[in-house]
Design a protein around this motif. Structure first.
Motif, short mmCIF file in Angstrom:
data_model
loop_
_atom_site.label_atom_id
_atom_site.label_comp_id
_atom_site.label_asym_id
_atom_site.label_seq_id
_atom_site.Cartn_x
_atom_site.Cartn_y
_atom_site.Cartn_z
N ALA A 1 0.84 -1.20 0.00
CA ALA A 1 0.00 0.00 0.00
C ALA A 1 0.88 1.25 0.00
CB ALA A 1 -0.92 -0.01 1.21
N SER A 2 0.48 2.25 -0.76
CA SER A 2 1.33 3.42 -1.00
C SER A 2 1.81 4.14 0.26
CB SER A 2 0.63 4.40 -1.95
OG SER A 2 -0.69 4.64 -1.55
N PRO A 3 1.03 4.21 1.37
CA PRO A 3 1.56 4.87 2.56
C PRO A 3 2.77 4.16 3.16
CG PRO A 3 -0.83 4.70 2.71
CD PRO A 3 -0.39 3.83 1.57
N TYR A 4 2.94 2.86 2.84
CA TYR A 4 4.03 2.08 3.42
C TYR A 4 5.16 1.80 2.42
CZ TYR A 4 0.18 1.38 6.64
OH TYR A 4 -0.87 1.59 7.49
N TYR A 5 5.01 2.32 1.21
CA TYR A 5 5.98 2.06 0.15
C TYR A 5 7.34 2.65 0.53
CZ TYR A 5 8.04 2.12 -4.56
OH TYR A 5 8.85 1.94 -5.64
N GLY A 6 8.35 1.79 0.58
CA GLY A 6 9.71 2.24 0.87
C GLY A 6 10.00 2.52 2.33
N THR A 7 9.08 2.18 3.24
CA THR A 7 9.29 2.49 4.66
C THR A 7 10.01 1.39 5.41
OG1 THR A 7 7.16 1.53 5.35
CG2 THR A 7 7.16 3.86 4.66
N LYS B 1 12.49 -4.86 -0.33
CA LYS B 1 13.28 -3.65 -0.06
C LYS B 1 13.27 -2.68 -1.23
CE LYS B 1 17.80 -3.89 -0.01
NZ LYS B 1 19.19 -4.17 0.40
N ASP B 2 13.43 -3.18 -2.43
CA ASP B 2 13.46 -2.30 -3.61
C ASP B 2 13.00 -3.10 -4.82
OD1 ASP B 2 13.87 -0.35 -5.49
OD2 ASP B 2 15.99 -0.04 -5.05
N GLN B 3 11.71 -3.39 -4.85
CA GLN B 3 11.16 -4.23 -5.91
C GLN B 3 11.36 -3.62 -7.29
OE1 GLN B 3 7.25 -6.25 -5.41
NE2 GLN B 3 6.62 -5.05 -7.20
N ALA C 1 11.08 -0.86 -15.96
CA ALA C 1 10.09 -1.08 -14.91
C ALA C 1 9.53 0.27 -14.49
CB ALA C 1 10.72 -1.80 -13.72
N ILE C 2 8.22 0.29 -14.22
CA ILE C 2 7.50 1.54 -13.94
C ILE C 2 6.68 1.38 -12.67
CG2 ILE C 2 5.85 3.23 -14.88
CD1 ILE C 2 6.48 1.93 -17.68
N HIS C 3 6.61 2.42 -11.87
CA HIS C 3 5.79 2.43 -10.67
C HIS C 3 4.63 3.40 -10.88
CE1 HIS C 3 4.93 2.31 -6.31
NE2 HIS C 3 4.68 3.62 -6.43
N LEU C 4 3.41 2.93 -10.71
CA LEU C 4 2.23 3.80 -10.84
C LEU C 4 2.09 4.64 -9.56
CD1 LEU C 4 -0.29 4.62 -12.49
CD2 LEU C 4 -1.55 2.91 -11.17
N PRO D 1 0.61 -0.25 -6.48
CA PRO D 1 0.31 -0.47 -5.07
C PRO D 1 -1.12 -0.97 -4.88
CG PRO D 1 1.51 1.58 -5.35
CD PRO D 1 1.18 1.09 -6.73
N ILE D 2 -1.30 -1.86 -3.91
CA ILE D 2 -2.58 -2.52 -3.75
C ILE D 2 -3.71 -1.53 -3.43
CG2 ILE D 2 -2.02 -3.08 -1.34
CD1 ILE D 2 -4.35 -4.99 -3.80
#
Length: 562
Positions: free
Chosen positions: A109-115, A124-126, A137-140, A170-171
């Motif tokens: 989930a985006s609030p936890y992305y990279g935390t 860690k770094d998908q 590779a692209i991140h929305l 992100p989910i």
């Protein structure tokens, strides 16, 4: 069949809308809590068939095989973290082969992305992992950008040099409610290819005056649907045609001018030393196919490729023509028709002689497996799709002596990884249900993705598996013997493959000689059921000459000073 749609339009719906717009009919994958909204949107839309693999690695290989056999975009859906990691190895294979593939994966989930807080399936770094395995590779980041980002990813996958594109969503964003809007592409990518290539007159003259021309055809010929144009060029010039592994089928292999996939053989090297012109078309010149770039090429080298970076990467070109191979070859053929191209009958005879010499030389090494080769080619239809995992029999004669007559009917592991043959064959069969698909595999590699047999059975695919069982890694045994005079970690305990296959709803039989193989292959071809023929290699007996791996393989592993 469509089911009742939900009222709200979401990011997942936007993803599916773009897939449908791109003509996607099939998607492969493993459902997860981190991609369920996408799966549900596919179900509600109703036009895309979902193939449920038993693992993410196999799912990517299926999408890969589907794309190679059909020329269409392959689509695969995986989960986050471990799921994406499981997919990575197979994405590397798709990248190595330049396969147009869209990989949709979830993210935390985006609030936890990279935390690093330990959100379920967190990596860690998908994104970096996916960039290392893919073309890109692209991140929305924003749900409202979904349509544009998905369309961009699809177009990038299909743009030469083609390759896999990974898109992570992100989910929480997958189920975000957004506005459905029209996104119109003004540029028509297909029409952009429809141009007339301008070939310099002096280049046409140079080609027309060549007396010993050679064409080296790679996978780029097949990707560009330029096989007929390649054959036209070869026949006008009276040129010899060498093919890369990926280029098999770019010219029918029973054509008298087709040398085939024999570039690294000594007789071919001698032939090339006397050539006065090389025209390479969509060739990567891989190390294992050129004795690590020791195969000599003529000083006069015209390189045709859609990839700017391919020119001069492995072999120096005197002239580079960058663009769509079909357009360039069409223009070149038309120009040459206007010239008085004089073919030397003695040169054609030399090509025919070399072709015969190479095949005769290799046949003498097969021993009892010569009957297997001839039986397969006699029994199987001309348009059979032959998929080859990395195994001795596939490397020695499956990739060279089994004649391929049409594009997209020869599929192999470009990156050299074992175990990807079964799911790749499944994807090819799903894309070409009316064709015969045959997999050549060894017992060692086959076990890596053996669970996908159930996927084939579930879809009732008439795939034929020819499994060469020598209870180990045969290629590595031979290389170790040549390099060290001993073996390590290459002997494996084989299961009862017949019982294993039958438990996965395959018809299966174990054979111990060529006559039995021919008989069982006929039955399997006619049954149109999932079938496995297990070849007991101990009972059949050894080849007349052991396969020592690619040229120079053993020498590369002997101790030496650097």
């Amino acid at each position: 069949m469509k089911i009742q749609e939900q009222i709200e339009y979401t990011t997942a719906d936007s993803i599916v809308k773009e897939l449908v717009r791109a003509g996607v009919k099939v998607a492969f994958g493993v459902v997860s809590i981190h991609n369920m909204p996408i799966y549900d949107a596919i179900l509600r839309e109703g036009s895309i068939k979902l193939i449920c693999s038993r693992g993410e690695s196999g799912a990517v290989n299926m999408a890969d095989g589907y794309a190679r056999a059909t020329g269409k975009l392959g689509v695969v859906i995986t989960s986050t973290g471990t799921g994406a990691g499981n997919a990575a190895g197979s994405l590397v294979e798709a990248w190595a082969a330049g396969v147009p593939l869209l990989h949709l994966t979830g993210e935390v989930a985006s609030p936890y992305y990279g935390t690093g807080r330990g959100y379920i399936h967190e990596c860690k770094d998908q994104l970096s992992m996916m960039k290392g395995a893919c073309k890109n590779a692209i991140h929305l980041k924003q749900p409202e950008q979904t349509a544009g980002v998905v369309r961009m990813a699809i177009e990038e996958a299909l743009t030469a040099p083609t390759g896999p594109i990974s898109l992570e969503i992100p989910i929480d964003l997958q189920s975000a409610i957004i506005e459905d809007f029209k996104l119109e592409s003004i540029q028509d990518k297909e029409n952009e290819k429809q141009f007339t290539a301008i070939i310099p007159e002096q280049l046409v003259v140079k080609i027309a005056e060549a007396r010993r021309p050679v064409i080296w055809a790679g996978g780029g010929v097949i990707s560009a649907n330029a096989s007929q144009e390649l054959q036209d060029l070869a026949e006008i010039l009276g040129a010899a045609v060498i093919t890369s592994q990926s280029g098999k089928g770019s010219i029918p292999e029973n054509h008298e001018q087709c040398i085939g996939h024999f570039a690294a053989y000594e007789a071919t090297k001698e032939f090339l030393q006397n050539a006065d012109l090389l025209i390479s078309v969509g060739v990567r010149f891989r190390g294992n196919e050129t004795s690590n770039w020791k195969v000599p090429v003529p000083e006069e080298h015209i390189a045709i490729d859609a990839d700017l970076q391919a020119i001069n990467r492995n072999y120096k070109a005197t002239i580079g023509l960058v663009g769509d191979a079909k357009n360039i070859l069409t223009a070149l053929v038309q120009k040459l028709k206007e010239k008085n191209v004089i073919q030397k009958s003695s040169y054609i005879e030399e090509i025919i002689s070399l072709r015969y010499q190479l095949r005769t030389q290799l046949r003498k090494t097969l021993g009892p497996y010569e009957q297997f080769l001839d039986g397969m080619r006699d029994i199987l239809p001309h348009d059979t799709i032959l998929v080859r995992d990395v195994t001795v029999q596939a490397n020695v004669w499956g990739s060279r002596l089994f004649e391929i007559y049409e594009p997209r009917t020869s599929i192999h592991a470009s990156g050299g990884g074992i175990g990807q043959g079964l799911p790749t064959a499944i994807g090819a069969q799903i894309g070409c249900l009316d064709k015969t698909v045959v997999l050549m595999a060894g017992d060692g590699g086959f076990m890596l993705n053996v669970g996908e047999m159930v996927t084939a059975a579930e879809e009732n695919l008439p795939i034929i598996i020819v499994l060469f069982d020598d209870s180990g890694y045969g290629v590595l045994r031979n290389i170790q013997d040549a390099a060290y005079g001993r073996q390590v970690a290459v002997d494996l305990l084989s299961p009862n493959f017949v019982k294993l296959a039958e438990s996965m709803h395959f018809d299966a039989v174990r054979i111990g000689c060529g006559d039995e193989f021919v008989s069982e292959l006929k039955k399997a071809k006619e049954s149109r059921k999932p079938s496995m023929i297990v070849v007991d290699m101990e009972a059949v007996g050894p080849m007349a000459k052991p396969f020592g791996g690619p040229p120079g393989a053993a020498e590369a592993f002997k101790p030496k000073k650097l």
